[in-house]
Design a protein around this motif. Sequence first.
Motif, PDB file in Angstrom:
ATOM      1  N   VAL A 138       0.880  -1.175   0.000  1.00 38.64           N
ATOM      2  CA  VAL A 138       0.000   0.000   0.000  1.00 38.64           C
ATOM      3  C   VAL A 138       0.914   1.220   0.000  1.00 38.64           C
ATOM      4  O   VAL A 138       1.715   1.397   0.921  1.00 38.64           O
TER       5      VAL A 138
ATOM      6  N   ASN B 255      -5.242   5.914  -1.959  1.00 37.49           N
ATOM      7  CA  ASN B 255      -3.859   5.460  -2.042  1.00 37.49           C
ATOM      8  C   ASN B 255      -3.832   4.351  -3.091  1.00 37.49           C
ATOM      9  O   ASN B 255      -4.832   4.130  -3.784  1.00 37.49           O
TER      10      ASN B 255
ATOM     11  N   THR C  71      -8.372   2.979  -0.801  1.00 34.12           N
ATOM     12  CA  THR C  71      -8.657   4.115   0.089  1.00 34.12           C
ATOM     13  C   THR C  71      -8.238   3.751   1.499  1.00 34.12           C
ATOM     14  O   THR C  71      -8.609   2.682   2.004  1.00 34.12           O
ATOM     15  N   GLY C  72      -7.450   4.613   2.136  1.00 36.86           N
ATOM     16  CA  GLY C  72      -7.006   4.363   3.504  1.00 36.86           C
ATOM     17  C   GLY C  72      -8.151   4.508   4.486  1.00 36.86           C
ATOM     18  O   GLY C  72      -8.954   5.433   4.378  1.00 36.86           O
ATOM     19  N   GLY C  73      -8.227   3.594   5.435  1.00 37.65           N
ATOM     20  CA  GLY C  73      -9.324   3.605   6.407  1.00 37.65           C
ATOM     21  C   GLY C  73      -9.253   4.791   7.358  1.00 37.65           C
ATOM     22  O   GLY C  73     -10.282   5.247   7.858  1.00 37.65           O
ATOM     23  N   PHE C  74      -8.068   5.287   7.636  1.00 41.21           N
ATOM     24  CA  PHE C  74      -7.911   6.372   8.614  1.00 41.21           C
ATOM     25  C   PHE C  74      -8.094   7.734   7.955  1.00 41.21           C
ATOM     26  O   PHE C  74      -8.928   8.531   8.385  1.00 41.21           O
ATOM     27  N   LEU C  75      -7.337   8.012   6.912  1.00 41.20           N
ATOM     28  CA  LEU C  75      -7.435   9.322   6.254  1.00 41.20           C
ATOM     29  C   LEU C  75      -8.619   9.405   5.297  1.00 41.20           C
ATOM     30  O   LEU C  75      -9.042  10.491   4.911  1.00 41.20           O
ATOM     31  N   ARG C  76      -9.135   8.229   4.872  1.00 38.72           N
ATOM     32  CA  ARG C  76     -10.229   8.167   3.887  1.00 38.72           C
ATOM     33  C   ARG C  76      -9.838   8.880   2.604  1.00 38.72           C
ATOM     34  O   ARG C  76     -10.648   9.569   1.984  1.00 38.72           O
TER      35      ARG C  76
ATOM     36  N   PHE D 297       2.756  -6.304   2.872  1.00 34.92           N
ATOM     37  CA  PHE D 297       2.436  -7.653   3.340  1.00 34.92           C
ATOM     38  C   PHE D 297       3.084  -8.640   2.363  1.00 34.92           C
ATOM     39  O   PHE D 297       3.026  -8.424   1.151  1.00 34.92           O
TER      40      PHE D 297
ATOM     41  N   THR E  78       3.237   0.341   3.238  1.00 32.30           N
ATOM     42  CA  THR E  78       2.808  -0.734   4.137  1.00 32.30           C
ATOM     43  C   THR E  78       2.800  -2.014   3.320  1.00 32.30           C
ATOM     44  O   THR E  78       2.098  -2.091   2.304  1.00 32.30           O
TER      45      THR E  78
ATOM     46  N   VAL F 141       0.089  13.587  10.654  1.00 32.10           N
ATOM     47  CA  VAL F 141       0.515  12.185  10.716  1.00 32.10           C
ATOM     48  C   VAL F 141       1.579  11.948   9.652  1.00 32.10           C
ATOM     49  O   VAL F 141       1.604  12.633   8.625  1.00 32.10           O
ATOM     50  N   THR F 142       2.452  10.986   9.916  1.00 27.74           N
ATOM     51  CA  THR F 142       3.470  10.611   8.930  1.00 27.74           C
ATOM     52  C   THR F 142       2.950   9.427   8.138  1.00 27.74           C
ATOM     53  O   THR F 142       2.638   8.384   8.713  1.00 27.74           O
ATOM     54  N   VAL F 143       2.858   9.576   6.832  1.00 25.27           N
ATOM     55  CA  VAL F 143       2.316   8.516   5.983  1.00 25.27           C
ATOM     56  C   VAL F 143       3.445   7.902   5.161  1.00 25.27           C
ATOM     57  O   VAL F 143       4.282   8.628   4.609  1.00 25.27           O
ATOM     58  N   GLY F 144       3.436   6.571   5.060  1.00 26.80           N
ATOM     59  CA  GLY F 144       4.396   5.867   4.208  1.00 26.80           C
ATOM     60  C   GLY F 144       5.760   5.734   4.853  1.00 26.80           C
ATOM     61  O   GLY F 144       5.856   5.852   6.045  1.00 26.80           O
TER      62      GLY F 144
HETATM   63  P1  2BA Z   1      -4.718   5.225   6.236  1.00 25.72           P
HETATM   64  O1  2BA Z   1      -5.490   4.200   6.985  1.00 25.72           O
HETATM   65  O2  2BA Z   1      -5.472   6.343   5.604  1.00 25.72           O
HETATM   66  O3  2BA Z   1      -3.613   5.813   7.249  1.00 25.72           O
HETATM   67  C1  2BA Z   1      -2.793   6.913   6.870  1.00 25.72           C
HETATM   68  C2  2BA Z   1      -1.827   7.244   7.978  1.00 25.72           C
HETATM   69  O4  2BA Z   1      -2.542   7.666   9.126  1.00 25.72           O
HETATM   70  C3  2BA Z   1      -0.976   6.042   8.432  1.00 25.72           C
HETATM   71  O5  2BA Z   1       0.154   5.922   7.603  1.00 25.72           O
HETATM   72  C4  2BA Z   1      -0.635   6.436   9.858  1.00 25.72           C
HETATM   73  O6  2BA Z   1       0.448   7.365   9.896  1.00 25.72           O
HETATM   74  C5  2BA Z   1      -1.877   7.198  10.299  1.00 25.72           C
HETATM   75  N1  2BA Z   1      -2.813   6.337  11.023  1.00 25.72           N
HETATM   76  C6  2BA Z   1      -3.510   5.268  10.562  1.00 25.72           C
HETATM   77  N2  2BA Z   1      -4.305   4.760  11.514  1.00 25.72           N
HETATM   78  C7  2BA Z   1      -4.112   5.519  12.602  1.00 25.72           C
HETATM   79  C8  2BA Z   1      -4.676   5.515  13.938  1.00 25.72           C
HETATM   80  N3  2BA Z   1      -5.576   4.613  14.306  1.00 25.72           N
HETATM   81  N4  2BA Z   1      -4.241   6.466  14.819  1.00 25.72           N
HETATM   82  C9  2BA Z   1      -3.319   7.384  14.439  1.00 25.72           C
HETATM   83  N5  2BA Z   1      -2.775   7.458  13.206  1.00 25.72           N
HETATM   84  C10 2BA Z   1      -3.165   6.530  12.311  1.00 25.72           C
HETATM   85  P2  2BA Z   1       0.722   4.486   7.244  1.00 25.72           P
HETATM   86  O7  2BA Z   1       0.906   3.686   8.503  1.00 25.72           O
HETATM   87  O8  2BA Z   1       1.928   4.709   6.393  1.00 25.72           O
HETATM   88  O9  2BA Z   1      -0.401   3.742   6.389  1.00 25.72           O
HETATM   89  C11 2BA Z   1      -0.688   4.120   5.056  1.00 25.72           C
HETATM   90  C12 2BA Z   1      -1.866   3.315   4.524  1.00 25.72           C
HETATM   91  O10 2BA Z   1      -1.503   1.924   4.523  1.00 25.72           O
HETATM   92  C13 2BA Z   1      -3.133   3.364   5.369  1.00 25.72           C
HETATM   93  O11 2BA Z   1      -3.869   4.538   5.071  1.00 25.72           O
HETATM   94  C14 2BA Z   1      -3.843   2.091   4.947  1.00 25.72           C
HETATM   95  O12 2BA Z   1      -4.464   2.262   3.681  1.00 25.72           O
HETATM   96  C15 2BA Z   1      -2.674   1.122   4.765  1.00 25.72           C
HETATM   97  N6  2BA Z   1      -2.447   0.326   5.969  1.00 25.72           N
HETATM   98  C16 2BA Z   1      -1.631   0.627   7.005  1.00 25.72           C
HETATM   99  N7  2BA Z   1      -1.632  -0.350   7.915  1.00 25.72           N
HETATM  100  C17 2BA Z   1      -2.478  -1.292   7.455  1.00 25.72           C
HETATM  101  C18 2BA Z   1      -2.913  -2.570   7.963  1.00 25.72           C
HETATM  102  N8  2BA Z   1      -2.472  -3.074   9.139  1.00 25.72           N
HETATM  103  N9  2BA Z   1      -3.794  -3.280   7.225  1.00 25.72           N
HETATM  104  C19 2BA Z   1      -4.254  -2.792   6.032  1.00 25.72           C
HETATM  105  N10 2BA Z   1      -3.871  -1.603   5.500  1.00 25.72           N
HETATM  106  C20 2BA Z   1      -2.998  -0.863   6.211  1.00 25.72           C
END
Ligand code: 2BA
Length: 110
Positions: free
Chosen positions: A7, A41, A33-38, A100, A98, A92-95
Amino acid sequence: MKLVIAVVQDKDATNLLQALVDEGYRATKLSSTGGFLREGNTTLFVGCEDYAVNEVLRIVKQVCRTREQTVTPLTPISGSTGESYVPYPVEVTVGGATVFVIDVEKFLRV
Ligand code: 2BA
């Protein structure tokens, strides 16, 4: 055989796909689509031999960058009229990516 699922941020996706194909790997790009930022990606599927996984990961690390992004969740505040929500920007710091790595039971091209 392994399936590498990466991702990545949209900004890195084109360069990463190009770098993988240039090195002879086959890849599939999906919009996600990221679950946190919506926010949008990109998810790449790369099927490769076991011995190639580290090389694929090296390419992913080389291309994908970390970036700061501002997210504005709604924060509850209590006032005399009851609870209300205000936007509160958080960085937040992205990337970079991620990733698998999954064992592939069977690979067919029919
Ligand atoms: P998102 O879920 O939109 O998350 C974007 C960024 O927001 C994450 O970057 C992280 O920095 C932050 N974030 C996510 N969840 C958070 C939370 N509960 N509390 C605080 N900050 C949070 P990344 O870790 O680089 O992740 C980038 C994208 O990779 C995610 O976008 C998601 O689409 C995917 N991803 C990350 N971990 C995953 C997992 N365990 N399973 C499936 N997809 C994952």
